[in-house]
Design an enzyme around this catalytic site. Sequence first.
Site, mmCIF file in Angstrom:
data_model
loop_
_atom_site.group_PDB
_atom_site.id
_atom_site.type_symbol
_atom_site.label_atom_id
_atom_site.label_comp_id
_atom_site.label_asym_id
_atom_site.label_seq_id
_atom_site.Cartn_x
_atom_site.Cartn_y
_atom_site.Cartn_z
ATOM 1 C CG ASP A 190 -1.858 -1.211 1.073
ATOM 2 O OD1 ASP A 190 -2.633 -1.103 -0.291
ATOM 3 O OD2 ASP A 190 -2.484 -2.049 2.077
ATOM 4 C CG ASP A 248 -7.807 -3.722 -3.610
ATOM 5 O OD1 ASP A 248 -8.137 -4.418 -4.450
ATOM 6 O OD2 ASP A 248 -7.913 -3.354 -2.866
HETATM 7 N N1 GLY Z 1 -6.781 -1.642 -0.845
HETATM 8 C C1 GLY Z 1 -8.807 -1.969 0.057
HETATM 9 C C2 GLY Z 1 -9.871 -0.930 0.117
HETATM 10 O O1 GLY Z 1 -10.004 -1.498 -1.596
HETATM 11 O O2 GLY Z 1 -10.515 -1.570 0.271
#
Ligand code: GLY
Length: 399
Positions: free
Chosen positions: A120, A179
């Site tokens: 992230d 993601d």
């Molecule tokens: N990247 C985590 C979410 O979209 O919840």
Amino acid sequence: MKNILKSIALLSCILLFQSYNNSDRQPPKSNNKVVNACAEQYTFLSKSIYDKLNTKRMMPRSIKKNGETGLTGIYDWTSGFYPGSLWYLNLLTNDSKWESLATEYTERLDSVQHWRENHDIGFMIECSYGNALKKSPSKAYDDVIVQTAKSLATRFHPKAGIIQSWNASKKWNCPVIVDNMMNLELLFHATKISGDSTFYNIAVSHANATMKNHFRDDYSSYHVLNYNTETGEVLAKKTHQGYADDSSWARGQAWGLYGFTMCYRATKDPKYLEQALHIADYIKNHPNLPKDNIPYWDYNAPVNSDTPRDASAAAITASALYELCTFLDKKERKTYKSFANSIINSLSSPDYFAESQTNNGFLLKHSVGSLPHNSEIDVPLNYADYYFLEALYRNKTLK
Ligand code: GLY
């Protein structure tokens, strides 16, 4: 006389239809009005949390079950969105008060550049430092981007060609979530700054593997893939935040659309543009997409009067669509721009946009964090606000 009346009725119908259609195609009618409301609301939010600036948890994320503002620390995946929103407010309003606040919160993330515990950091650093660099050049901030790319690159598995999202656990060998497409923006940025093509090549490899393995024939996406890092074999295709393993989680579709559009911006490889257009069409034409174009939390979730919408998925989708429009000629872009405008018009309406000084200062209501974990359901989320502001900015600057 009868014929005249018939003609008048027909003409009225045509005019009514055209005005409905045109309203859909207009840029969000009151962009300036909406921007002013955002600035007023974030002034309220920023004042309400400012005394927390020196504590470990200082980034506003959502509203807790007890009604308090949920604050989060700098290693949370959402920590870049609040500084990023402040940068967009600065770009949208030209008011320097947002620049000083954005700088303060951005620099709070300094140590994140060395974080290697999940994927992230792309989100965290590109939304904060990356947006700061849109405002003005800075050698120090460039260095943060490049160091972050080095940290992120440690999670790359060359044999499988992917960046690992979360660390291995009992459940996962090497999990990669859709993601993760969003973290590639930082890698492209780092190559631009440093001239080191390693980051670019990692991003391209990851995007290609995602296109090949994550997407189904109808351009919907699995959420989590479990990889064998030695052979690149996909061991399992699952969900974490969606309704079912074979369903289409709404925010996952939005991440995919945004990610491939951004990959086209960075590489100009037409296959990414094609992929983005297919995902956009999947979303736009989905039979379960409600009339106001704000999706339910999963496109395959059973729908009843309690099924929550996900404003965050809608905001990410709108922002991605405006960027997608910049790669299309005027005729081609009409449908996508009109779709984005209609999403933004819905999000700007009282159904989703909070009344002044309510919603603890967040802009949008009705997002979903993770329904299967009973976490953050029908609440504001800092990333919904971030992508909404980005969409307003992209709309304003779309030629
Ligand atoms: N990247 C985590 C979410 O979209 O919840």
